[in-house]
Structure formats: structure tokens, C-alpha cells
Design an enzyme around this catalytic site. Structure first.
Site, PDB file in Angstrom:
ATOM      1  N   ASN A   7       0.880  -1.170   0.000  1.00 48.79           N
ATOM      2  CA  ASN A   7       0.000   0.000   0.000  1.00 48.79           C
ATOM      3  C   ASN A   7       0.921   1.225   0.000  1.00 48.79           C
ATOM      4  OD1 ASN A   7      -1.816   2.031   0.492  1.00 48.79           O
ATOM      5  ND2 ASN A   7      -2.654   1.146   2.373  1.00 48.79           N
ATOM      6  N   ARG A  94      -2.782  -2.212  -3.176  1.00 51.10           N
ATOM      7  CA  ARG A  94      -3.973  -1.421  -2.910  1.00 51.10           C
ATOM      8  C   ARG A  94      -3.963  -0.217  -3.859  1.00 51.10           C
ATOM      9  NH1 ARG A  94      -5.209   3.170   1.381  1.00 51.10           N
ATOM     10  NH2 ARG A  94      -7.434   3.244   1.110  1.00 51.10           N
ATOM     11  N   ARG A 244     -12.514  15.021   9.030  1.00 50.65           N
ATOM     12  CA  ARG A 244     -13.305  15.286   7.822  1.00 50.65           C
ATOM     13  C   ARG A 244     -14.765  15.537   8.194  1.00 50.65           C
ATOM     14  NH1 ARG A 244     -11.425  10.081   4.491  1.00 50.65           N
ATOM     15  NH2 ARG A 244      -9.693   9.824   5.920  1.00 50.65           N
TER      16      ARG A 244
END
Ligand code: AMP
Length: 400
Positions: A7, A94, A244
Site C-alpha cells: 500500500n 492497494r 473530515r
């Protein structure tokens, strides 16, 4: 059969080497601060349940050098876990954004790399870094197959009524503006595992997967297929997260431009890094928020209430979307470890068929745990996620 899972981020590279005969982790680690004056490689070799940790601190100028160090460690005659890198059967990558081209994992060749590159505008921070990981792996492991496993692929089964926004249709056609969803490997793994722990096939159950970590997302999985998910064209939408915002009225954007003089970069920065739990109480780690709530901090309490309320609302919405609900499955950092958040989310949901068991819920869980009362129509489980294992499984099934 050993599979290396990679990843790659813009200045980091996370990896895990798995033995797929028994699906065990042989080694794992993280290369950080690639390109800085001082990089760090933290490598863990597994000895049964024990970990043998090695930390290397030195300049790591690029991803190639980083992966080179990893190969040296895993093939080290004394400390390594394999003798030769040729013992690695395949590499699973990924890749964050697969767009509409990819509803399944795929063996990488030049055309696939180009397709990933074509999706760069949709994931400008992630896809270019994922491509660097792929190209470095191709260089260091010539002849070994590479497979792309997309964060978005599990959500590609959503129907247009779920993935389209109420915007001019040509924006979808011209600019590919639509809901894609993220954390797909986690939702897939957790939905499958949830079905298997209750002795059912995934095709026979309806599941809401609740991935609550640094990023938070939920998915409605009907008989094995994702029919809706909370993240959108980007990972900003949906439930409120650590930093977020989650969903909010888009008319706030021109309002902020007008009244605060903010530009595109300011807005992006605020919505992604200074909103969510942090925007309300200044803290984004749930553990710190609980500590403040204990001390009577009202803003921390408000942040937690907002977080919980939004997850509850999505459970309600997805129950309606699914028609009938069999399982709610919590996962990721908060989902697996935070019994307070789970309790507050699941309490007072009897109307939806959820009889929550506060005693069974107590604690942090590293293996699947039921947290509903006997007789609950809807089962509620904590299912620890394992995205690396899902990527490795998808890598093997793609090649076979
Ligand atoms: P992840 O992105 O899945 O690694 O999750 C990271 C988040 O999990 C952190 O930001 C914490 O808010 C949360 N977390 C981890 N451990 C705990 C815990 N024991 N209690 C509450 N939250 C936790």
C-alpha cells in the site's frame, strides 16, 4: 504460496507478507518519510504470536530504495522469513480509485497502469503514489505477477439511483462526477466474515458494515452486493470523521467564499483536515475525546453526540434501503475498540429490531464478538477488519 501486499502512499510504503496456505502474516512493516533527510523503516517479523521488531533510521530517497530495504530484511539469512524473493508468488497492490473501469481486481500490465493513471484526476493524492508502488515492485520483482485491488471495486454494484448525485447529468458523463465509495476491501471482508460467523452465506444475508477509523464509512450490503455506501466521489462525504466533515449542505461553500474570502485550497484544507470531531472540539482521536467527556468537557460531549447521531441515521437509512436487515457489523479503530461509541450508536434502536447487549459489548475485540441480546432480530457484531488479507485473497483468486 506467499503474497506480498503493498500500500504505497506519497511518502510511505506499507507492506505485509502473507503465507496463503494458512493465511498467516510472516512479516509486515511501514517505510515512512521517504524523501526526507531521515526516513524510518519499522519491520516486524512474526514468530507465532510474537513479533520481532527491527527499526532502520536513515535517508530513504525514494520508494525503490524503501522496497529494496524491505526485500533485504525479508530475505536476510538470519532474520528473514524467506530465502529468496522468488518465493513470493504474487504482489497485491492497494489502488484507491478504480473509477468505473474496475469492478474486480486485475492483473497489472501496461494497459491497466494507463487505466489507473486515467483515474489520477479522481484521486490525485493516492493513485499516483499507488502507481509508484506498482512500478517499483515490477522493477524489483521481475517476472512476479502484480495485481491491483481497488478500494472502489466492491462498491461498483451500486445502482445509478444510489451512485448519481442530483446534479446536471452531463457532469457525470463529462467529468465522471458520481459516488464511488472507499474502504471497499474492508467492507467486503467484514460483510463476508459477518455472514460466516453466523453460519450463513453472504448471498443469504443483508448487512450494514460500519467502518469507523480515522476515516469512517458505512455500506449497505444486500445479499453480497453493495447497494449504497456513505463516502462519495471522494472520501470526504458520509458520516462525520476525525478531521473530515462528512455530509453538509454544499451551499455552505459559496457562502464561505463570500463571507470568509476562502479559496479552493482553503476550503479543501478545512473540510478535510479541520472539520469533523476536530472542528467541533479540537480533538480527533476518540480516546482523547472520551477523556475530555469524563472531565465534563461540553464541546467534546457535543462532538461525540454528533458522531454517534450521524452513524445512527445511516443505520436507519440503510435499513430502509435494504428492506430487511440481518447484521450490523462494526470494524476499524473505533468500531473494534470503542465500547462507548458502539453503545451510544446501538442504544434505543429496538424499533429497528436491534436489542443491544451492553455487557457483551464491553471491551476491545481482536476477534469477532456478538454484542446483541439473544432474540435480537438484527444481530450486531464487532468484526475486526483485515484489508491486507482481503487484498492477498483477491490477488490469489485473480491469478487462479
Ligand atoms: P484506524 O484508522 O482504523 O486505524 O482507526 C484509528 C482511530 O481509532 C483513532 O483515531 C482512534 O480514534 C480510534 N481508536 C483506536 N483505539 C481506540 C480505543 N481504544 N478507544 C477508542 N478509539 C480508539
Amino acid at each position: 504460496m506467499n503474497v506480498l501486499v503493498i500500500n504505497a502512499g506519497s511518502s510511505s510504503l506499507k507492506y505485509q507478507l502473507l503465507n496463503m496456505e494458512n493465511e498467516s502474516v510472516m512479516a509486515s512493516g511501514l517505510v515512512e518519510r521517504i524523501g526526507d533527510a531521515k526516513g524510518v523503516l519499522t519491520h516486524k517479523k512474526m514468530n507465532g504470536a510474537d513479533e520481532e521488531k527491527t527499526v532502520i533510521e536513515r535517508a530513504i530517497p525514494n520508494h525503490k530504495e524503501g522496497l529494496h530495504l524491505v526485500v533485504d530484511l525479508i530475505t536476510d539469512p538470519e532474520k528473514g522469513v524467506i530465502k529468496d524473493k522468488k518465493e513470493i508468488y504474487a504482489i497485491g497492490h492497494r489502488v484507491v480509485q478504480g473509477g468505473e473501469q474496475f469492478n474486480t481486481s486485475i492483473r497489472i500490465d501496461e494497459s491497466i497502469k494507463q487505466a489507473i493513471r486515467d483515474n489520477n484526476p479522481l484521486a490525485p493524492l493516492h493513485n499516483p503514489a499507488n502507481l509508484v508502488g506498482i512500478e517499483v515492485a515490477e522493477e524489483l520483482f521481475p517476472g512476479t505477477p502484480n495485481v491491483a485491488v481497488f478500494d472502489t471495486e466492491f462498491h461498483q454494484t451500486m445502482p445509478p439511483k444510489a451512485f448519481l448525485y442530483g446534479l446536471p447529468y452531463e457532469y457525470y458523463k463529462e467529468l465522471r462526477i458520481r459516488r464511488y465509495g472507499f474502504h471497499g476491501t474492508s467492507h467486503k471482508y467484514v460483510a463476508k466474515k459477518a455472514a460466516s460467523v453466523i453460519g450463513k452465506k453472504l448471498e443469504d444475508v443483508n448487512v450494514i458494515t460500519v467502518h469507523l477509523g480515522n476515516g469512517c464509512s458505512m455500506a449497505a450490503v444486500k445479499k453480497g452486493k453493495c447497494i449504497d455506501t456513505s463516502m462519495g466521489m471522494t472520501p470526504l462525504a458520509g458520516v462525520m470523521m476525525g478531521t473530515r466533515s462528512g455530509d453538509f449542505d454544499p451551499a455552505i461553500i459559496p457562502y464561505l467564499v463570500k463571507h470568509k474570502g476562502m479559496n479552493v485550497h482553503d476550503l479543501d484544507d478545512v473540510f478535510n483536515k479541520k472539520s469533523g470531531l476536530k472542528g467541533i472540539c479540537g480533538l480527533n482521536d476518540m480516546r482523547d475525546i472520551h477523556a475530555k467527556v469524563e472531565q465534563g468537557d461540553e464541546m467534546a460531549r457535543l462532538a461525540l453526540d454528533m458522531f454517534v447521531y450521524r452513524v445512527k441515521k445511516y443505520i436507519g437509512a440503510y435499513t430502509a434501503a435494504l428492506g430487511t436487515l440481518d447484521i450490523v457489523a462494526f470494524t476499524a479503530g473505533i468500531g473494534e475498540n470503542d465500547d462507548i461509541a458502539r453503545k451510544e450508536i446501538c442504544e434505543d434502536m429496538e424499533g429497528l429490531g436491534i436489542l443491544f447487549d451492553a455487557d457483551k459489548n464491553k471491551g476491545r475485540f481482536a476477534s469477532p464478538q456478538a454484542i446483541h441480546k439473544d432474540g435480537s432480530k438484527v444481530q450486531v457484531w464487532v468484526i475486526p477488519t483485515n484489508e491486507e488479507l482481503q487484498i492477498a485473497q483477491d490477488t490469489v483468486s485473480t491469478l487462479s
